[in-house]
Design a protein around this motif. Structure first.
Motif, PDB file in Angstrom:
ATOM      1  N   ASP A 177      39.267  78.855  12.127  1.00 40.65           N
ATOM      2  CA  ASP A 177      40.553  79.425  11.697  1.00 40.65           C
ATOM      3  C   ASP A 177      41.658  79.234  12.736  1.00 40.65           C
ATOM      4  O   ASP A 177      42.831  79.374  12.434  1.00 40.65           O
ATOM      5  CB  ASP A 177      40.398  80.934  11.420  1.00 40.65           C
ATOM      6  CG  ASP A 177      39.721  81.176  10.085  1.00 40.65           C
ATOM      7  OD1 ASP A 177      39.523  80.196   9.353  1.00 40.65           O
ATOM      8  OD2 ASP A 177      39.365  82.339   9.807  1.00 40.65           O
ATOM      9  N   ARG A 178      41.272  78.926  13.965  1.00 45.47           N
ATOM     10  CA  ARG A 178      42.303  78.718  14.996  1.00 45.47           C
ATOM     11  C   ARG A 178      43.023  77.380  14.838  1.00 45.47           C
ATOM     12  O   ARG A 178      43.985  77.110  15.537  1.00 45.47           O
ATOM     13  CB  ARG A 178      41.654  78.680  16.383  1.00 45.47           C
ATOM     14  CG  ARG A 178      41.077  79.981  16.807  1.00 45.47           C
ATOM     15  CD  ARG A 178      40.097  79.734  17.938  1.00 45.47           C
ATOM     16  NE  ARG A 178      39.342  80.941  18.134  1.00 45.47           N
ATOM     17  CZ  ARG A 178      39.465  81.735  19.185  1.00 45.47           C
ATOM     18  NH1 ARG A 178      40.252  81.420  20.168  1.00 45.47           N
ATOM     19  NH2 ARG A 178      38.771  82.837  19.261  1.00 45.47           N
ATOM     20  N   ILE A 179      42.482  76.520  13.981  1.00 44.44           N
ATOM     21  CA  ILE A 179      43.043  75.166  13.890  1.00 44.44           C
ATOM     22  C   ILE A 179      44.008  75.113  12.715  1.00 44.44           C
ATOM     23  O   ILE A 179      43.594  75.232  11.551  1.00 44.44           O
ATOM     24  CB  ILE A 179      41.905  74.143  13.723  1.00 44.44           C
ATOM     25  CG1 ILE A 179      40.996  74.256  14.945  1.00 44.44           C
ATOM     26  CG2 ILE A 179      42.433  72.738  13.548  1.00 44.44           C
ATOM     27  CD1 ILE A 179      39.808  73.367  14.929  1.00 44.44           C
ATOM     28  N   PRO A 180      45.288  74.935  12.983  1.00 44.14           N
ATOM     29  CA  PRO A 180      46.270  75.034  11.898  1.00 44.14           C
ATOM     30  C   PRO A 180      46.082  73.994  10.798  1.00 44.14           C
ATOM     31  O   PRO A 180      46.403  74.253   9.645  1.00 44.14           O
ATOM     32  CB  PRO A 180      47.619  74.837  12.603  1.00 44.14           C
ATOM     33  CG  PRO A 180      47.331  74.613  14.040  1.00 44.14           C
ATOM     34  CD  PRO A 180      45.879  74.729  14.300  1.00 44.14           C
ATOM     35  N   GLU A 181      45.524  72.832  11.142  1.00 40.65           N
ATOM     36  CA  GLU A 181      45.356  71.784  10.120  1.00 40.65           C
ATOM     37  C   GLU A 181      44.281  72.149   9.099  1.00 40.65           C
ATOM     38  O   GLU A 181      44.196  71.544   8.039  1.00 40.65           O
ATOM     39  CB  GLU A 181      44.954  70.448  10.770  1.00 40.65           C
ATOM     40  CG  GLU A 181      46.060  69.795  11.573  1.00 40.65           C
ATOM     41  CD  GLU A 181      46.040  70.226  13.028  1.00 40.65           C
ATOM     42  OE1 GLU A 181      45.576  71.363  13.305  1.00 40.65           O
ATOM     43  OE2 GLU A 181      46.491  69.460  13.885  1.00 40.65           O
ATOM     44  N   VAL A 182      43.399  73.103   9.429  1.00 36.32           N
ATOM     45  CA  VAL A 182      42.348  73.484   8.483  1.00 36.32           C
ATOM     46  C   VAL A 182      42.843  74.665   7.650  1.00 36.32           C
ATOM     47  O   VAL A 182      43.151  75.721   8.184  1.00 36.32           O
ATOM     48  CB  VAL A 182      41.048  73.863   9.221  1.00 36.32           C
ATOM     49  CG1 VAL A 182      39.984  74.320   8.231  1.00 36.32           C
ATOM     50  CG2 VAL A 182      40.534  72.675  10.036  1.00 36.32           C
ATOM     51  N   ALA A 183      42.909  74.443   6.345  1.00 39.63           N
ATOM     52  CA  ALA A 183      43.419  75.513   5.487  1.00 39.63           C
ATOM     53  C   ALA A 183      42.323  76.521   5.160  1.00 39.63           C
ATOM     54  O   ALA A 183      42.545  77.720   5.136  1.00 39.63           O
ATOM     55  CB  ALA A 183      43.971  74.908   4.207  1.00 39.63           C
TER      56      ALA A 183
END
Ligand SMILES: CC(=O)CC(=O)O
Length: 677
Positions: free
Chosen positions: A553-559
């Motif tokens: 969840d910390r990775i903005p590219e992963v929805a």
């Protein structure tokens, strides 16, 4: 039938791989116990099924018989029963008049100069710790804890690998009547704080690092941050592993391990009520924070004496080596070797460096009488073409144990062909929740390929279908229908018990559902087929998806994301992470590497999935819960109508994609891995 995946029926005539000689069987504690009970209760001799039935029907009487048989050091009356209406299926309320101490039991009356522990590492020769030394260090640590104001019920926690110091810290804590909990040092900071902060520890014992695969992993900055995020902490004890002196800087008073155990002392054991908390283990955290599972001192003493002393035939003077991390309940079980007077062998290091045969070499080197490992290590040994029996002196080895996940039948045969013809392959299977197996070894019975030899004494384990009907020779949910003392006393911070109820009793009210698929055969053996819920169980280490989602969840590219672990019919364990991406993002090598890094750093290397795949959508329930179990079932090849109720899914169109992916993958898997018949 296969011992992997989920199939519908068992072959009643499974192949016998080994049987104990009459002499060997007669020399076991199980044989002595069975004869004693048969005589005392007027049961037919030599009939394990009757003994099992007596043990599950007689309630506290069975457990009290263990206390008598093993001569447990305790005070109080073992004949006073618990009140089942008040306590239900839990570890609470057993033997309300008995007081004892786990550490006293573990350290009593052994040959002072013989080895209690053998410490193995990647870099040093084995180091022995005698029973006298262990006693002195436990006494010293316990009195230090008391000087620091630690009282019965207070929490002392570890961030430690599998070291002698970890054993001393556990036993010293138990001697005081305080409560132990531990995280392995490869856990990321958030994972540690999620577990430890909720139990408000007074003391943290932490190793400044560890050596794994030839590399030193420094944990100083992790310890500093963890200490800062545990507001209840009063003392930090640092065990040096990668630095010569204490290199940690925190606001908490910091003491070197050597100073904490400087003065060997005779331990003072606080005898506590039977159901007083001994330690807190953690659920894998599939939904929300990992739950703190509280086990009692008395429940663990009796259960582990039964497990190791009777079912696993571990004897005084044996060398009991089970490769495990402190994150797995098997660590707690391996320490129980002390309860039966065995020398416990600890290894802090990688299982496959310098080569895949490392653990077999160590087992030979220390002349292990029992070598415990995971199904994953046995499969890897087979794939690597190892022949430990031919290459090493395993003459001391009486038993190979494995647990944690399912071993395909080929793996069982490999043990008998490549390790030792005359060895007992014992496959205990249970879980963290009860800190013991439900099914496993019987030193009086033959070994059938892929099967656990018996249901554990005192544990009324059954296989149930969806309607709650008991099924023999058919796959069903693993349930336990009567209480055992090593069930949790309660969950931590769960005053009204609703989380405890939710965890085990939601499917079948009043009946403990563990979350594995099991077949109980008409021969009284058992086959465990893997998880029926969403817990990920990779190479024996159970982990929750929640930690992984927190990292991803910390990775903005992963929805959005969904992770599962599936036992495939080929025996392979597959752990894919499905993601949907934010607008404009692409899953290229760089993003994949970032996702993996984020998971490795915030959870552990074990949490990194086998592959990352972009899905058209992540299916949820209408209340927003990710549909992990249904997706797992679709990938395992369940009929869609049996796997999921599409009516309660927010994106039913995504389900077809998972079904088709499962079909494609199983075809490839069957041809590359060689599917099970
Ligand atoms: C020995 C065990 O019971 C371990 C497990 O099944 O995870």
């Amino acid at each position: 039938m296969a011992s992997s995946g989920v199939s519908e029926a068992d072959e009643p005539d499974a192949e016998v791989l080994w049987a104990p000689s009459a002499e060997r069987a007669a020399s076991t504690a199980m044989a002595r116990y069975a004869q004693w009970i048969a005589h005392r209760e007027g049961l037919p001799a030599d009939d394990f099924e009757t003994l099992w039935r007596w043990s599950v029907e007689t309630g506290s009487g069975f457990w009290a018989s263990l206390a008598e048989f093993f001569d447990v050091s305790a005070e109080g009356d073992w004949s006073v029963e618990r009140d089942p209406d008040v306590t239900g299926l839990s570890g609470a309320g057993w033997f309300p008049q008995v007081r004892l101490n786990y550490a006293e039991q573990a350290l009593r009356g052994r040959d002072a100069h013989g080895p209690a522990l053998v410490q193995l590492s990647e870099s040093n020769e084995p180091v022995d710790v005698s029973w006298a030394e262990l006693r002195g260090q436990v006494g010293s640590f316990a009195s230090q804890l008391r000087r620091w104001g630690v009282r019965p019920g207070d929490r002392v926690v570890g961030y430690l690998p599998n070291l002698a110091e970890t054993v001393v810290a556990l036993l010293g804590t138990a001697a005081v009547g305080a409560v132990w909990a531990c995280c392995a040092p490869d856990y990321g900071i958030d994972a540690v704080v999620d577990r430890l902060a909720q139990i408000e520890p007074k003391v943290l014992v932490a190793a400044d690092g560890y050596r794994f695969g030839g590399k030193d992993v420094d944990r100083v900055s992790a310890i500093e941050e963890i200490a800062a995020r545990l507001p209840s902490l009063e003392k930090l004890v640092v065990v040096p592993r990668v630095h010569d002196s204490v290199a940690v800087t925190t606001d908490v008073e910091t003491i070197a391990w050597a100073d904490a155990v400087a003065e060997p002392a005779e331990p003072v054991f606080e005898r506590v009520p039977f159901d007083h908390p001994l330690w807190i283990l953690y659920s894998s955290g599939t939904t929300g924070l990992p739950k703190g599972i509280v086990h009692s001192q008395g429940g663990i003493v009796l259960e582990h004496l039964k497990w190791l002393g009777l079912h696993d035939d571990v004897r005084p003077g044996d060398r009991f080596f089970w490769f495990t991390s402190t994150a797995w309940m098997v660590w707690n079980a391996s320490i129980a070797g002390l309860l039966v007077g065995a020398t416990v062998v600890l290894y802090d290091g990688a299982p496959n460096r310098p080569g895949p045969g490392r653990l077999w070499e160590l087992a030979a080197q220390v002349r292990a009488t029992q070598f415990g490992t995971s199904a994953g290590y046995l499969t890897a040994s087979e794939k690597a073409g190892l022949t430990p029996g031919a290459d090493l002196d395993l003459s001391a080895l009486r038993a190979v144990l494995y647990s944690g996940s399912v071993l395909p039948v080929e793996g069982w045969r490999w043990v008998y062909s490549a390790v030792k013809f005359d060895v007992w392959l014992d496959a205990p299977c249970g879980g963290t929740d009860v800190c013991t197996p439900y099914v496993g070894g019987n030193p009086l019975a033959p070994v059938h390929a892929g099967e656990m030899q018996c249901r554990f004494l005192g544990t009324r384990v059954e296989s149930w279908d969806a309607e709650g009907q008991h099924a023999t020779d058919r796959v069903g949910e693993l349930v336990v229908t009567t209480a055992i003392p090593s069930m949790p006393v309660r969950f931590w911070n769960d005053p009204d018990g609703h989380r405890f109820q939710e965890a085990y009793f939601e499917i079948y009210p009043g009946v403990w559902r563990h979350g594995d698929w099991i077949t109980i055969t008409s021969r009284g053996t058992a086959i465990v087929h893997g998880r029926s819920d969403s817990t990920i169980n990779r190479h024996g280490v159970r982990m929750g998806s929640a930690d992984i989602y927190a990292a991803v969840d910390r990775i903005p590219e992963v929805a959005d994301s969904l992770v599962i672990g599936a036992e495939l019919d080929s025996g392979r364990y597959w752990m894919p992470l499905f993601v949907t991406l934010a607008e404009g993002a692409e899953l290229d090598d760089a993003l994949e590497a970032r996702i993996a890094r984020e998971i490795r750093e915030n959870c552990s290397a074990r949490h990194v999935p086998d592959e990352i795949l972009v899905a058209p959508a992540i299916p949820h329930t209408l209340t927003g819960k990710r549909l992990e179990v249904p997706v797992k079932r679709l990938l395992q090849g369940f009929e869609p109508s049996r796997a999921v109720n599409a009516g309660v899914v927010d994106s039913p169109e995504a389900l077809d994609w998972f079904t088709e992916l499962g079909e494609r993958r199983r075809k490839v898997d069957d041809t590359t891995v060689g599917g099970q018949p």
